[in-house]
Design an enzyme around this catalytic site. Structure first.
Site, PDB file in Angstrom:
ATOM      1  CG  MET A 134      39.302  45.628  34.367  1.00 50.84           C
ATOM      2  SD  MET A 134      40.039  47.059  33.529  1.00 50.84           S
ATOM      3  CE  MET A 134      38.590  47.761  32.744  1.00 50.84           C
ATOM      4  CB  VAL A 146      44.350  44.547  33.308  1.00 55.27           C
ATOM      5  CG1 VAL A 146      43.034  45.065  33.839  1.00 55.27           C
ATOM      6  CG2 VAL A 146      45.337  45.665  33.136  1.00 55.27           C
ATOM      7  CB  CYS A 147      42.319  40.027  36.109  1.00 57.33           C
ATOM      8  SG  CYS A 147      42.672  40.128  37.869  1.00 57.33           S
ATOM      9  NE  ARG A 148      35.585  39.980  39.656  1.00 59.06           N
ATOM     10  CZ  ARG A 148      35.330  40.353  40.913  1.00 59.06           C
ATOM     11  NH1 ARG A 148      34.776  41.516  41.158  1.00 59.06           N
ATOM     12  NH2 ARG A 148      35.607  39.561  41.925  1.00 59.06           N
ATOM     13  N   GLY A 167      42.632  41.921  40.289  1.00 56.56           N
ATOM     14  CA  GLY A 167      44.089  41.947  40.477  1.00 56.56           C
ATOM     15  C   GLY A 167      44.697  40.616  40.863  1.00 56.56           C
TER      16      GLY A 167
END
Length: 98
Positions: free
Chosen positions: A88, A59-61, A63
């Site tokens: 996210m 997961v990141c901000r 993708g």
């Protein structure tokens, strides 16, 4: 993996590991419950501490960074690695703050 799929898996207590690869200041804005924070830059040195037989969702901000982390782990022999589509920004589920 779509955010709704991950949310459902977590609600059902599925054996899935969520790895948040964002930076410290981003993680301070909230993380997916049960997620483990491993910043993207430390993934190569942290990979040895992860079990290649486990299932992971990166997961990141948005993708993009988590896609890079997913591809890296797959190249290291991890077979069950997913990227959270939209990151996210698209996560509407519960958040925890540390």
């Amino acid at each position: 993996m779509k955010p709704e799929q991950l949310e459902k898996l977590l609600e059902n207590n599925a054996k899935i590991n969520v790895i948040d690869v964002r930076e410290d200041e981003e993680v301070a804005q909230g993380m997916i419950p049960t997620a483990k924070h491993i910043a993207l830059g430390t993934i190569p040195e942290s990979a040895d501490s992860l079990d290649k037989e486990q299932e992971y969702v990166m997961v990141c901000r948005s993708g993009k960074r988590s896609m890079n982390a997913s591809e890296y782990l797959k190249a290291q022999g991890f077979r069950k690695v997913h990227n959270l589509e939209g990151g996210m920004l698209d996560w509407n589920g519960e958040l925890v703050f540390y």
